[in-house]
Design a protein around this motif. Structure first.
Motif, mmCIF file in Angstrom:
data_model
loop_
_atom_site.group_PDB
_atom_site.id
_atom_site.type_symbol
_atom_site.label_atom_id
_atom_site.label_comp_id
_atom_site.label_asym_id
_atom_site.label_seq_id
_atom_site.Cartn_x
_atom_site.Cartn_y
_atom_site.Cartn_z
ATOM 1 N N MET A 1 0.841 -1.203 0.000
ATOM 2 C CA MET A 1 0.000 0.000 0.000
ATOM 3 C C MET A 1 0.875 1.252 0.000
ATOM 4 O O MET A 1 1.924 1.278 0.627
ATOM 5 N N LEU A 2 0.415 2.275 -0.712
ATOM 6 C CA LEU A 2 1.143 3.538 -0.767
ATOM 7 C C LEU A 2 0.645 4.538 0.260
ATOM 8 O O LEU A 2 1.378 5.463 0.639
ATOM 9 N N SER A 3 -0.600 4.392 0.713
ATOM 10 C CA SER A 3 -1.161 5.331 1.688
ATOM 11 C C SER A 3 -0.335 5.320 2.968
ATOM 12 O O SER A 3 0.096 4.262 3.442
ATOM 13 N N VAL B 1 11.244 8.120 -4.073
ATOM 14 C CA VAL B 1 10.850 7.721 -5.413
ATOM 15 C C VAL B 1 9.805 6.607 -5.355
ATOM 16 O O VAL B 1 9.770 5.821 -4.407
ATOM 17 N N VAL B 2 8.947 6.565 -6.365
ATOM 18 C CA VAL B 2 8.078 5.420 -6.634
ATOM 19 C C VAL B 2 8.386 4.964 -8.047
ATOM 20 O O VAL B 2 8.469 5.780 -8.970
ATOM 21 N N HIS B 3 8.560 3.648 -8.217
ATOM 22 C CA HIS B 3 8.882 3.112 -9.535
ATOM 23 C C HIS B 3 7.652 2.437 -10.126
ATOM 24 O O HIS B 3 6.984 1.643 -9.454
ATOM 25 N N ILE B 4 7.354 2.739 -11.388
ATOM 26 C CA ILE B 4 6.198 2.186 -12.092
ATOM 27 C C ILE B 4 6.698 1.335 -13.250
ATOM 28 O O ILE B 4 7.502 1.810 -14.068
ATOM 29 N N ARG C 1 9.247 1.546 -3.209
ATOM 30 C CA ARG C 1 7.812 1.526 -3.471
ATOM 31 C C ARG C 1 7.604 1.333 -4.971
ATOM 32 O O ARG C 1 8.287 1.966 -5.775
ATOM 33 N N ASP C 2 6.659 0.445 -5.321
ATOM 34 C CA ASP C 2 6.489 0.123 -6.727
ATOM 35 C C ASP C 2 5.017 -0.012 -7.093
ATOM 36 O O ASP C 2 4.173 -0.353 -6.266
ATOM 37 N N HIS D 1 3.449 -2.752 -4.245
ATOM 38 C CA HIS D 1 2.652 -1.859 -3.405
ATOM 39 C C HIS D 1 1.284 -1.565 -4.008
ATOM 40 O O HIS D 1 0.326 -1.308 -3.281
ATOM 41 N N ALA D 2 1.200 -1.593 -5.334
ATOM 42 C CA ALA D 2 -0.080 -1.370 -6.011
ATOM 43 C C ALA D 2 -0.034 -2.026 -7.375
ATOM 44 O O ALA D 2 1.044 -2.180 -7.971
ATOM 45 N N VAL D 3 -1.210 -2.412 -7.881
ATOM 46 C CA VAL D 3 -1.327 -3.034 -9.200
ATOM 47 C C VAL D 3 -2.431 -2.320 -9.972
ATOM 48 O O VAL D 3 -3.537 -2.130 -9.448
ATOM 49 N N LEU D 4 -2.127 -1.931 -11.211
ATOM 50 C CA LEU D 4 -3.100 -1.303 -12.103
ATOM 51 C C LEU D 4 -3.052 -2.009 -13.450
ATOM 52 O O LEU D 4 -2.035 -2.626 -13.797
ATOM 53 N N THR D 5 -4.126 -1.895 -14.215
ATOM 54 C CA THR D 5 -4.146 -2.519 -15.536
ATOM 55 C C THR D 5 -3.545 -1.629 -16.618
ATOM 56 O O THR D 5 -3.188 -2.112 -17.688
ATOM 57 N N ASN D 6 -3.468 -0.343 -16.370
ATOM 58 C CA ASN D 6 -2.791 0.575 -17.283
ATOM 59 C C ASN D 6 -2.414 1.834 -16.522
ATOM 60 O O ASN D 6 -2.709 1.961 -15.334
#
Length: 233
Positions: free
Chosen positions: A1-3, A175-178, A195-196, A214-219
């Protein structure tokens, strides 16, 4: 989680498969190469064989340019599948990479992140001259680009991330890496404790050993809301 975690000053991105349509562009390049061959082979088999050779060569010393590695990997893949290698094959592939376009939602998402005062950096397993064509299609929103050529290392080596963080003048917690690459990027973000955000575009690739980013998105379109929900306004 990023929160509940500190607001990052920089957002770093993998390029190919995350921002740029790698799989789609690679299929087009391979189709062009195979169109000039008398042998009939499956393009997906060639792509899988090429991918295996490419990643093995990236980890084999000494460090070489991505252009050289891509050309050698393609030649090894073609020969393994019983196809004659042509003089123009490697050039067709590497020239195609720089022309690969972004996914439809990418430029708008990058613009929204810039409007929220995030700085944006690409960290990519490629050469400066190849990625320049891709970055030129991203609306001028990218602040820095760190390549394997600059770092002298390819992901999943932690060195390319360490070189990037040093160049940006930041600590890892800033930093956050995507990324869309679980077998390259998420291996290293896990190792470094970064954090990713994993962009799971339905390719079938999954994080190793059950790792949960930390989080998953479809796009990429969901990133601004994700960051807003984390309190990063």
């Amino acid at each position: 989680m990023l929160s509940g975690t500190p607001r990052p000053s920089w957002i770093t991105f993998d390029c190919y498969g995350t921002l740029i349509q790698w799989d789609e562009g690679l299929r087009i390049a391979v189709a062009t190469i195979l169109a000039g061959k008398p042998e009939a082979i499956d393009s997906e088999q060639l792509i899988a064989t090429y991918d295996r050779h490419e990643h093995a060569l990236e980890q084999a010393p000494p460090h070489r340019s991505f252009r050289a590695i891509a050309g050698e990997a393609l030649g090894l893949a073609l020969r393994e599948l019983g196809v004659e290698v042509g003089e123009a094959d490697a050039r067709i592939l590497t020239d195609a990479i720089g022309r690969m376009p972004p996914f439809p939602e990418v430029v708008g998402t990058l613009a929204a992140l810039k409007q929220s005062d995030f700085k944006l950096c690409i960290i990519s397993n490629t050469d400066d001259d190849i990625i320049a064509g891709n970055v030129a299609q991203l609306g001028g929103h990218i602040d820095r680009v760190i390549t394997a050529e600059q770092a002298g290392a390819y992901k999943p080596s932690r060195r390319i991330f360490e070189v990037a963080h040093a160049a940006l003048g930041i600590e890892p917690d800033a930093v956050v890496h995507i990324c869309a690459s679980p077998h390259l990027d998420l291996v290293t973000t896990r190792e470094l404790g970064l954090r990713d955000v994993w962009i799971d575009r339905g390719t079938g690739r999954t994080p190793a050993d059950g790792y949960q980013p930390h989080a998953v998105l479809t796009n990429l379109a969901g990133v601004p809301k994700l960051f807003g929900d984390a309190g990063w306004r």
